[in-house]
Structures are given as structure tokens and as C-alpha cells.
Design a protein around this motif. Sequence first.
Motif, PDB file in Angstrom:
ATOM      1  N   ARG A 119       0.816  -1.215   0.000  1.00 58.67           N
ATOM      2  CA  ARG A 119       0.000   0.000   0.000  1.00 58.67           C
ATOM      3  C   ARG A 119       0.849   1.263   0.000  1.00 58.67           C
ATOM      4  NH1 ARG A 119      -5.497  -1.422   3.290  1.00 58.67           N
ATOM      5  NH2 ARG A 119      -5.436  -3.683   2.994  1.00 58.67           N
ATOM      6  N   GLY A 120       2.165   1.108   0.098  1.00 57.49           N
ATOM      7  CA  GLY A 120       3.061   2.249   0.086  1.00 57.49           C
ATOM      8  C   GLY A 120       2.999   3.047   1.373  1.00 57.49           C
ATOM      9  N   GLY A 121       3.742   4.143   1.383  1.00 59.53           N
ATOM     10  CA  GLY A 121       3.792   4.989   2.568  1.00 59.53           C
ATOM     11  C   GLY A 121       4.968   5.922   2.501  1.00 59.53           C
ATOM     12  N   THR A 122       5.117   6.753   3.525  1.00 62.41           N
ATOM     13  CA  THR A 122       6.149   7.793   3.526  1.00 62.41           C
ATOM     14  C   THR A 122       7.248   7.545   4.551  1.00 62.41           C
ATOM     15  OG1 THR A 122       4.827   9.112   5.069  1.00 62.41           O
ATOM     16  CG2 THR A 122       4.506   9.525   2.720  1.00 62.41           C
ATOM     17  N   LEU A 123       7.126   6.471   5.342  1.00 68.24           N
ATOM     18  CA  LEU A 123       8.136   6.152   6.353  1.00 68.24           C
ATOM     19  C   LEU A 123       9.066   5.077   5.796  1.00 68.24           C
ATOM     20  CD1 LEU A 123       8.602   6.561   9.632  1.00 68.24           C
ATOM     21  CD2 LEU A 123       7.825   4.195   9.648  1.00 68.24           C
ATOM     22  N   LEU A 124      10.376   5.197   6.049  1.00 68.76           N
ATOM     23  CA  LEU A 124      11.279   4.136   5.620  1.00 68.76           C
ATOM     24  C   LEU A 124      11.172   2.988   6.631  1.00 68.76           C
ATOM     25  CD1 LEU A 124      13.247   3.481   3.330  1.00 68.76           C
ATOM     26  CD2 LEU A 124      15.102   4.042   4.901  1.00 68.76           C
ATOM     27  N   CYS A 125      10.380   1.986   6.293  1.00 69.44           N
ATOM     28  CA  CYS A 125      10.170   0.835   7.166  1.00 69.44           C
ATOM     29  C   CYS A 125      11.354  -0.116   7.071  1.00 69.44           C
ATOM     30  CB  CYS A 125       8.904   0.092   6.755  1.00 69.44           C
ATOM     31  SG  CYS A 125       7.374   0.983   7.071  1.00 69.44           S
ATOM     32  N   HIS A 126      11.593  -0.860   8.148  1.00 69.74           N
ATOM     33  CA  HIS A 126      12.636  -1.879   8.142  1.00 69.74           C
ATOM     34  C   HIS A 126      12.199  -3.073   7.306  1.00 69.74           C
ATOM     35  CE1 HIS A 126      14.986  -5.311   9.618  1.00 69.74           C
ATOM     36  NE2 HIS A 126      15.903  -4.431   9.998  1.00 69.74           N
ATOM     37  N   ASN A 127      10.961  -3.497   7.468  1.00 66.99           N
ATOM     38  CA  ASN A 127      10.315  -4.565   6.700  1.00 66.99           C
ATOM     39  C   ASN A 127      10.694  -5.988   7.087  1.00 66.99           C
ATOM     40  OD1 ASN A 127       8.740  -2.841   5.114  1.00 66.99           O
ATOM     41  ND2 ASN A 127      10.385  -2.547   3.637  1.00 66.99           N
ATOM     42  N   ASP A 128      11.702  -6.176   7.919  1.00 68.32           N
ATOM     43  CA  ASP A 128      12.114  -7.534   8.282  1.00 68.32           C
ATOM     44  C   ASP A 128      12.575  -7.594   9.739  1.00 68.32           C
ATOM     45  OD1 ASP A 128      12.575 -10.239   7.822  1.00 68.32           O
ATOM     46  OD2 ASP A 128      14.592  -9.929   7.027  1.00 68.32           O
ATOM     47  N   PRO A 129      11.728  -7.120  10.691  1.00 67.16           N
ATOM     48  CA  PRO A 129      12.151  -7.101  12.097  1.00 67.16           C
ATOM     49  C   PRO A 129      11.984  -8.466  12.768  1.00 67.16           C
ATOM     50  CG  PRO A 129       9.951  -6.185  11.932  1.00 67.16           C
ATOM     51  CD  PRO A 129      10.402  -6.511  10.525  1.00 67.16           C
ATOM     52  N   CYS A 130      12.630  -9.462  12.209  1.00 60.19           N
ATOM     53  CA  CYS A 130      12.588 -10.813  12.769  1.00 60.19           C
ATOM     54  C   CYS A 130      13.592 -10.920  13.920  1.00 60.19           C
ATOM     55  CB  CYS A 130      12.901 -11.852  11.692  1.00 60.19           C
ATOM     56  SG  CYS A 130      14.497 -11.631  10.878  1.00 60.19           S
ATOM     57  N   ALA A 131      13.547 -12.026  14.641  1.00 61.26           N
ATOM     58  CA  ALA A 131      14.446 -12.205  15.785  1.00 61.26           C
ATOM     59  C   ALA A 131      15.905 -12.068  15.369  1.00 61.26           C
ATOM     60  CB  ALA A 131      14.202 -13.572  16.424  1.00 61.26           C
ATOM     61  N   GLU A 132      16.235 -12.576  14.181  1.00 61.82           N
ATOM     62  CA  GLU A 132      17.619 -12.557  13.715  1.00 61.82           C
ATOM     63  C   GLU A 132      18.120 -11.151  13.394  1.00 61.82           C
ATOM     64  OE1 GLU A 132      15.109 -14.442  12.731  1.00 61.82           O
ATOM     65  OE2 GLU A 132      15.777 -16.318  11.783  1.00 61.82           O
ATOM     66  N   ASN A 133      17.204 -10.190  13.280  1.00 62.47           N
ATOM     67  CA  ASN A 133      17.583  -8.813  12.971  1.00 62.47           C
ATOM     68  C   ASN A 133      17.388  -7.867  14.148  1.00 62.47           C
ATOM     69  OD1 ASN A 133      18.374  -9.403  10.357  1.00 62.47           O
ATOM     70  ND2 ASN A 133      16.349  -9.014   9.499  1.00 62.47           N
ATOM     71  N   LEU A 134      17.266  -8.457  15.348  1.00 58.38           N
ATOM     72  CA  LEU A 134      17.159  -7.676  16.574  1.00 58.38           C
ATOM     73  C   LEU A 134      18.338  -8.005  17.478  1.00 58.38           C
ATOM     74  CD1 LEU A 134      13.373  -8.260  17.267  1.00 58.38           C
ATOM     75  CD2 LEU A 134      14.397  -6.027  16.809  1.00 58.38           C
ATOM     76  N   VAL A 135      18.980  -6.993  18.005  1.00 59.02           N
ATOM     77  CA  VAL A 135      20.090  -7.187  18.943  1.00 59.02           C
ATOM     78  C   VAL A 135      19.567  -6.895  20.346  1.00 59.02           C
ATOM     79  CG1 VAL A 135      22.399  -6.452  19.629  1.00 59.02           C
ATOM     80  CG2 VAL A 135      21.793  -6.540  17.200  1.00 59.02           C
ATOM     81  N   PHE A 136      19.786  -7.849  21.251  1.00 54.04           N
ATOM     82  CA  PHE A 136      19.308  -7.733  22.626  1.00 54.04           C
ATOM     83  C   PHE A 136      20.479  -7.530  23.585  1.00 54.04           C
ATOM     84  CE2 PHE A 136      15.760  -9.619  20.534  1.00 54.04           C
ATOM     85  CZ  PHE A 136      14.642  -9.293  21.274  1.00 54.04           C
ATOM     86  N   ARG A 137      20.214  -6.786  24.630  1.00 55.43           N
ATOM     87  CA  ARG A 137      21.161  -6.652  25.742  1.00 55.43           C
ATOM     88  C   ARG A 137      20.391  -6.853  27.032  1.00 55.43           C
ATOM     89  NH1 ARG A 137      22.892  -1.291  23.100  1.00 55.43           N
ATOM     90  NH2 ARG A 137      24.107  -2.023  21.297  1.00 55.43           N
ATOM     91  N   HIS A 138      20.837  -7.799  27.822  1.00 54.27           N
ATOM     92  CA  HIS A 138      20.172  -8.108  29.097  1.00 54.27           C
ATOM     93  C   HIS A 138      18.688  -8.398  28.903  1.00 54.27           C
ATOM     94  CE1 HIS A 138      23.916  -6.753  30.825  1.00 54.27           C
ATOM     95  NE2 HIS A 138      23.750  -5.558  30.296  1.00 54.27           N
TER      96      HIS A 138
END
Length: 266
Positions: A119-138
Motif C-alpha cells: 500500500r506504500g507509505g512515507t516512512l522508511l520501514c525496516h520490513n524484516d524485524p525478525c528475531a535474527e535482525n534484533l540485537v538484545f542486551r540483558h
Amino acid sequence: MADPHPSPLPGGMMNTVVRRGDRVLRTAPATAAALHPHLRALPAAGFDGAPRPLALNPDGREELGFVEGEVALPPFPDWIAADTALASAARLLRRYHDAAARIPVDTTAPWPADLADPRGGTLLCHNDPCAENLVFRHGSAAALIDFDLAAPGRPLWDVAALAYYLGPTLPPEAAAGKVWEDLDTARRLRLIADTYGLTGPDRALLPQTVEEYLAVARRFVAGRVAAGEAAFVRAHTASGGWARWDRRRDWLADQRPRLVRALTTD
């Protein structure tokens, strides 16, 4: 740079990533010339949870600052399924969206359509916020990495992608034996919406948007399987092929009224 010798980093199906000291080297996306200024602008806009671009090399690789922390990789550790991890990921995504909204999107860049909001949009979305693309601390999400599939869209699209991956939006038989087993998807989608601060209209649209994300993700995988990309062919075969996608699609459609009620009822 403390260590001149590169060492491979685990994870990733689309790129070979190595670490050299405090830097990460990887094949640059086609959008790097537009993506790097966006990533560099994020700290001033209020978001410090993205890799810092350092260089674009003549060999086609990019150099990024290494992001310290822990990434959950399959088979996923138990902690990735905790409510605290999920809520922190929703907060991180909201912080990214708030900052990204302050940065104009380069509309001339060849942003990929692979996982982009149809549908498009004006925000630059990440589009792939899966577990492998998230960095965790504590145990809390601290950074988003791998913006290769970033493209303009609606914030809701990214929220639906997060719900798709971490909800989990899986039928019970698909979640059985995994860290996602016995989790209440409706309750967890409500937790995502509440923590992110999703508005009323978007709350009601979230389940349908997850279904739309599933359809887009299926086309994305189908294209790579058809192209014979080994990592995708192996994963697709090992996970049960298209029947698995069909079951997830049908389950989500069946669950939509229940999910909408959970998201919109006080």
C-alpha cells in the motif's frame, strides 16, 4: 580496529557477513547510497539503535560499526519468547519509527519491493524485524540490524511484520516443540499494540495486515526458491514446503475475528 583478521558472523540467508575488529563487512545493498545517509541521520533524530555506516568500498562491500549484544538464532533460545523481550522489541520499533518520521525519504532510490508494504507509505520501514535482525542486551531489544530490505511504507506494516515473526502468528501444530509452543497469540498481539502505542483504527487492521505480510513474504520466498538460491531452497524444503504456508494462511484467516476482539476490546 583491534583485530585485523575477519571472522564470520552467524545467521543471515542473503548475505555473507564478517566482523573485523569493531567493524562489520558485508555486501552493500543496491540502496546503500540512500540508506547510509538515513542511518547516519537516525542518532540526531533520537534513535541510536541502528548500525553506523562507515564506508562503501570499491569491491561492493559496506563497512558498518559492529553492534554489541545478543542475537537470537534458530533454534531460538527460550528468552526470545518472553513477554519482556516482545515488549522491548515493540518499544524499539516505535522509537525507530518516531526517529525515521523526522528524516525525509529519498524517493529516487531503488528501494526493494521484496518485503515492502504493497500500500506504500512515507516512512522508511525496516520490513524484516525478525528475531535474527534484533540485537538484545540483558533480555531487552537494543538495536535493529540488516536494513537491506528497507523501503517506504506505513508504520503498521512494520508492526505487522514484528507480530508475524514474534507473535508468533503460527497455528498450534507449527509452534509445537518450539519456544513458541503454548503462547497465546491474541494476548501477545495485544501486548505489541499496547507497548507500541498503536491507534484504534490500526489496532483493528493489525491481524489483516499480518495476513498481507504473510502473502508478501510467501512471494518473496517463492522468488528465491524459483531462482535456486540454496539457503532458501534448504529452509523451504526442511520446513514443509508450501503446505506449511497454506496452513498458516488459513489459520490466520480463521483467527482474525478473535485477534481483532483481543486488540480492540478494553
